[in-house]
Motif scaffolding. Structure first.
Motif, PDB file in Angstrom:
ATOM      1  N   ASP A   1       1.052   4.534 -11.959  1.00  0.00           N
ATOM      2  CA  ASP A   1       1.720   3.695 -12.954  1.00  0.00           C
ATOM      3  C   ASP A   1       3.218   3.581 -12.696  1.00  0.00           C
ATOM      4  O   ASP A   1       3.818   2.518 -12.924  1.00  0.00           O
ATOM      5  N   GLY A   2       3.828   4.663 -12.223  1.00  0.00           N
ATOM      6  CA  GLY A   2       5.261   4.622 -11.940  1.00  0.00           C
ATOM      7  C   GLY A   2       5.575   3.659 -10.813  1.00  0.00           C
ATOM      8  O   GLY A   2       6.554   2.891 -10.878  1.00  0.00           O
ATOM      9  N   GLN A   3       4.765   3.688  -9.755  1.00  0.00           N
ATOM     10  CA  GLN A   3       4.982   2.759  -8.637  1.00  0.00           C
ATOM     11  C   GLN A   3       4.771   1.312  -9.080  1.00  0.00           C
ATOM     12  O   GLN A   3       5.536   0.417  -8.711  1.00  0.00           O
ATOM     13  N   ILE A   4       3.736   1.098  -9.875  1.00  0.00           N
ATOM     14  CA  ILE A   4       3.468  -0.252 -10.365  1.00  0.00           C
ATOM     15  C   ILE A   4       4.632  -0.749 -11.219  1.00  0.00           C
ATOM     16  O   ILE A   4       5.093  -1.890 -11.073  1.00  0.00           O
ATOM     17  N   LEU A   5       5.134   0.107 -12.109  1.00  0.00           N
ATOM     18  CA  LEU A   5       6.249  -0.282 -12.966  1.00  0.00           C
ATOM     19  C   LEU A   5       7.475  -0.646 -12.124  1.00  0.00           C
ATOM     20  O   LEU A   5       8.135  -1.654 -12.385  1.00  0.00           O
ATOM     21  N   ARG A   6       7.771   0.163 -11.114  1.00  0.00           N
ATOM     22  CA  ARG A   6       8.947  -0.124 -10.271  1.00  0.00           C
ATOM     23  C   ARG A   6       8.782  -1.468  -9.543  1.00  0.00           C
ATOM     24  O   ARG A   6       9.739  -2.253  -9.440  1.00  0.00           O
ATOM     25  N   ALA A   7       7.590  -1.749  -9.036  1.00  0.00           N
ATOM     26  CA  ALA A   7       7.368  -3.030  -8.355  1.00  0.00           C
ATOM     27  C   ALA A   7       7.497  -4.188  -9.331  1.00  0.00           C
ATOM     28  O   ALA A   7       8.077  -5.247  -9.008  1.00  0.00           O
TER      29      ALA A   7
ATOM     30  N   SER B   1       0.816  -1.217   0.000  1.00  0.00           N
ATOM     31  CA  SER B   1       0.000   0.000   0.000  1.00  0.00           C
ATOM     32  C   SER B   1       0.848   1.265   0.000  1.00  0.00           C
ATOM     33  O   SER B   1       0.313   2.376  -0.050  1.00  0.00           O
ATOM     34  N   ASP B   2       2.172   1.091   0.046  1.00  0.00           N
ATOM     35  CA  ASP B   2       3.073   2.246   0.074  1.00  0.00           C
ATOM     36  C   ASP B   2       4.349   1.857  -0.675  1.00  0.00           C
ATOM     37  O   ASP B   2       5.337   1.446  -0.070  1.00  0.00           O
ATOM     38  N   VAL B   3       4.301   1.958  -2.008  1.00  0.00           N
ATOM     39  CA  VAL B   3       5.437   1.549  -2.837  1.00  0.00           C
ATOM     40  C   VAL B   3       6.467   2.670  -2.846  1.00  0.00           C
ATOM     41  O   VAL B   3       6.216   3.766  -3.338  1.00  0.00           O
ATOM     42  N   ASN B   4       7.624   2.395  -2.270  1.00  0.00           N
ATOM     43  CA  ASN B   4       8.714   3.369  -2.244  1.00  0.00           C
ATOM     44  C   ASN B   4      10.036   2.609  -2.289  1.00  0.00           C
ATOM     45  O   ASN B   4      10.057   1.370  -2.341  1.00  0.00           O
ATOM     46  N   ALA B   5      11.143   3.328  -2.271  1.00  0.00           N
ATOM     47  CA  ALA B   5      12.444   2.681  -2.412  1.00  0.00           C
ATOM     48  C   ALA B   5      12.672   1.628  -1.336  1.00  0.00           C
ATOM     49  O   ALA B   5      13.214   0.538  -1.601  1.00  0.00           O
ATOM     50  N   SER B   6      12.233   1.922  -0.120  1.00  0.00           N
ATOM     51  CA  SER B   6      12.436   0.982   0.977  1.00  0.00           C
ATOM     52  C   SER B   6      11.593  -0.277   0.813  1.00  0.00           C
ATOM     53  O   SER B   6      12.094  -1.400   0.945  1.00  0.00           O
ATOM     54  N   SER B   7      10.305  -0.102   0.508  1.00  0.00           N
ATOM     55  CA  SER B   7       9.445  -1.286   0.393  1.00  0.00           C
ATOM     56  C   SER B   7       9.817  -2.128  -0.822  1.00  0.00           C
ATOM     57  O   SER B   7       9.669  -3.354  -0.797  1.00  0.00           O
ATOM     58  N   LEU B   8      10.326  -1.498  -1.868  1.00  0.00           N
ATOM     59  CA  LEU B   8      10.786  -2.270  -3.032  1.00  0.00           C
ATOM     60  C   LEU B   8      11.965  -3.162  -2.651  1.00  0.00           C
ATOM     61  O   LEU B   8      12.025  -4.333  -3.054  1.00  0.00           O
ATOM     62  N   ARG B   9      12.878  -2.642  -1.848  1.00  0.00           N
ATOM     63  CA  ARG B   9      14.012  -3.463  -1.396  1.00  0.00           C
ATOM     64  C   ARG B   9      13.534  -4.619  -0.510  1.00  0.00           C
ATOM     65  O   ARG B   9      14.085  -5.718  -0.548  1.00  0.00           O
ATOM     66  N   GLN B  10      12.493  -4.367   0.277  1.00  0.00           N
ATOM     67  CA  GLN B  10      12.002  -5.381   1.218  1.00  0.00           C
ATOM     68  C   GLN B  10      11.341  -6.568   0.518  1.00  0.00           C
ATOM     69  O   GLN B  10      11.183  -7.634   1.122  1.00  0.00           O
ATOM     70  N   MET B  11      10.971  -6.404  -0.737  1.00  0.00           N
ATOM     71  CA  MET B  11      10.340  -7.516  -1.457  1.00  0.00           C
ATOM     72  C   MET B  11      11.241  -8.748  -1.470  1.00  0.00           C
ATOM     73  O   MET B  11      10.758  -9.888  -1.330  1.00  0.00           O
ATOM     74  N   ASP B  12      12.538  -8.557  -1.610  1.00  0.00           N
ATOM     75  CA  ASP B  12      13.462  -9.686  -1.672  1.00  0.00           C
ATOM     76  C   ASP B  12      13.412 -10.508  -0.384  1.00  0.00           C
ATOM     77  O   ASP B  12      13.383 -11.744  -0.415  1.00  0.00           O
ATOM     78  N   ALA B  13      13.400  -9.824   0.753  1.00  0.00           N
ATOM     79  CA  ALA B  13      13.381 -10.522   2.045  1.00  0.00           C
ATOM     80  C   ALA B  13      12.074 -11.268   2.252  1.00  0.00           C
ATOM     81  O   ALA B  13      12.054 -12.358   2.846  1.00  0.00           O
ATOM     82  N   LEU B  14      10.970 -10.721   1.752  1.00  0.00           N
ATOM     83  CA  LEU B  14       9.696 -11.412   1.899  1.00  0.00           C
ATOM     84  C   LEU B  14       9.671 -12.699   1.083  1.00  0.00           C
ATOM     85  O   LEU B  14       9.129 -13.714   1.537  1.00  0.00           O
ATOM     86  N   ILE B  15      10.274 -12.659  -0.101  1.00  0.00           N
ATOM     87  CA  ILE B  15      10.339 -13.885  -0.902  1.00  0.00           C
ATOM     88  C   ILE B  15      11.112 -14.957  -0.141  1.00  0.00           C
ATOM     89  O   ILE B  15      10.725 -16.130  -0.123  1.00  0.00           O
ATOM     90  N   GLU B  16      12.188 -14.571   0.524  1.00  0.00           N
ATOM     91  CA  GLU B  16      12.952 -15.526   1.334  1.00  0.00           C
ATOM     92  C   GLU B  16      12.111 -16.072   2.478  1.00  0.00           C
ATOM     93  O   GLU B  16      12.318 -17.204   2.925  1.00  0.00           O
ATOM     94  N   ALA B  17      11.130 -15.287   2.961  1.00  0.00           N
ATOM     95  CA  ALA B  17      10.242 -15.723   4.047  1.00  0.00           C
ATOM     96  C   ALA B  17       9.035 -16.502   3.529  1.00  0.00           C
ATOM     97  O   ALA B  17       8.148 -16.850   4.304  1.00  0.00           O
TER      98      ALA B  17
END
Length: 465
Positions: free
Chosen positions: A168-174, A133-149
């Motif tokens: 659209d920009g946030q969606i593209l980055r994710a 619900s809050d796509v930003n530089a920090s939450s984008l980095r956190q995606m990797d750790a969630l996949i590991e979990a």
């Protein structure tokens, strides 16, 4: 070593139908053998289940539920305890629910909060997707750790500005991040900014009844957003999974993309297959029972959805189970349809309704099991542990009576909600016995499970992408 033997049934999976006996050892499928063969006759067990004249099915996998979800000033009425118990009654032995990233918070905070809600309370096994619900530089980095979990799928919205909406920009980055880490982006595809304009205009005209919810959430705005997220995913080089597809125009967008060879996937739900805007237009405030988003469509959209399921342009049927009681929750929107909490109950009846589709000639038996069990397990990294009956798989097994008749009603369902979206509907087929990892949860039509039996399932990556 505990051993259970299921004898005499027709085993139905996504790939096969065979008259076979099933041997279970210590919670896993140990072997299958044709009736009467030397191998089957040699088996002994602590417990034998007679499945004569019954189907023997893999437990259902409902990849889209919302237990205890805060929305619109209230919270969905099923807890993880009541919701997973109802799922078991309906032959679903695995759910994948949605943890929510708090605004300004981290993905991990959201995941921890949902673990706290679910742990020790579930009757069947469960996993989580993550709503970003809050796509930003920090939450984008956190995606990797969630996949590991073990959380390998991330949901974004082109709807609900000010709540879950991503531009659209946030969606593209994710999507770009997912292209690199193997995650699967799930999209709620409706043009929320345009819908908000139409809501404002409808209310200004005095159009306040529940039926207007479907009118302002126009099918073309679902199609437009579906087209947009497909092309954003193409630019990012990532797969995309579009949730609760309801409009024939949106199905056409998915079919076009798949014809181009893109890794694009779609899900629909029983409410779009069996209900319509006729329900939203029920007299008085009754239509509020059917307010969900995407909304119910005119009945003529159903043919495209059934066709999409048969041609594999739609791969999965989930419920989007998000119940709100008619009295005390849905009635928050009396006089203003935009304040009706969006969501419907359904986790208990998905397997039965799809069996009715087999009876009605919309689906084959194997396709029923594919879209309800195997495909969601593959899509969300649970196969072959879930979604099939094969040696080594979890012994999530449903003994199903295809000839029993029942009438769906709020008086007899087990979901924690005061109405049924399918009240009075007569269907053929009924769950008789359910095993979760070899342990009885439903036995001869009675609940024998317990809260806390269900375990958390860390998931792998999408097996279609």
């Amino acid at each position: 070593m505990s051993r259970t033997l299921i004898r005499g049934g027709l085993v139905v999976t996504a790939s096969d139908e065979l008259h076979a006996d099933v041997l279970i050892e210590d919670g896993r499928i140990a072997a299958l053998a044709a009736h009467g063969t030397t191998a089957a006759e040699s088996w002994t067990a602590d417990r034998t289940v007679d499945a004569t004249d019954r189907y023997v099915l893999p437990g259902g996998v409902d990849a889209h539920t919302h237990m205890e979800m805060p929305f619109g000033g209230t919270t969905s009425s099923d807890t993880f305890e009541t919701g997973t118990r109802a799922a078991a009654w309906g032959g679903t032995t695995t759910i994948v629910d949605f943890a929510i990233q708090p605004k300004g918070g981290s993905l991990r905070e959201g995941l921890d909060a949902w673990h706290e809600k679910a742990e020790g309370r579930c009757s069947v096994d469960y996993g989580f997707h993550m709503i970003m619900s809050d796509v930003n530089a920090s939450s984008l980095r956190q995606m990797d750790a969630l996949i590991e979990a073990g959380v390998s799928s991330f949901k974004l919205f082109t709807a609900y500005p000010g709540v879950f909406y991503s531009d659209d920009g946030q969606i593209l980055r994710a999507m770009q991040r997912a292209a690199g880490n193997g995650g699967l982006i799930m999209m709620h595809a409706e043009n929320g900014l345009a819908i908000d304009v139409l809501v404002e205009q409808a209310l200004a005209r005095g159009e306040r009844d529940p039926r207007h919810h479907g009118e302002v959430r126009h099918a073309l705005l679902e199609a437009e957003a579906t087209h947009r997220v497909v092309r954003l995913a193409q630019v990012a080089g990532a797969p995309v999974y579009v949730v609760h597809v309801s409009a024939r125009e949106a199905v056409a967008e998915l079919a076009r993309a798949r014809d181009e060879g893109l890794p694009v996937f779609g899900e629909t739900c029983p409410q779009y297959l069996f209900l319509s805007t006729d329900n939203l237009a029920e007299p008085g405030f009754e239509g509020a029972k059917y307010v969900c988003s995407t909304p119910l469509r005119p009945r003529e959209h159903q043919a495209a959805l059934w066709r999409g399921l048969r041609t594999d342009d739609l791969q999965v049927v989930s419920t989007d189970h998000c119940p709100f009681c008619f009295k005390g929750q849905k009635d928050m929107g009396v006089g203003d349809f935009s304040k009706i909490p969006n969501g419907m109950p359904g986790v208990e009846h998905r397997m039965d309704l799809l069996h009715q589709a087999v009876v009605d000639g919309h689906l084959t038996r194997r396709r029923w099991i594919d879209i309800a069990c195997a495909a969601p397990a593959r899509m969300f990294g649970l196969y072959p542990r879930k979604g099939t009956l094969a040696p080594g798989a979890d012994a999530d097994v449903v003994i199903y009576d295809p000839h029993a008749e029942q009438v769906i009603s709020a008086e007899t369902h087990h979901m924690n909600v005061d109405y049924s979206a399918y009240e009075g509907k007569r269907i053929t087929g009924r769950v008789e016995t359910v095993l979760s990892r070899g342990v009885p949860v439903i036995e001869s039509g009675a609940y024998v499970g317990r809260a806390g039996h269900g375990v958390y399932l860390p998931r792998g990556l999408c097996q279609y992408a």
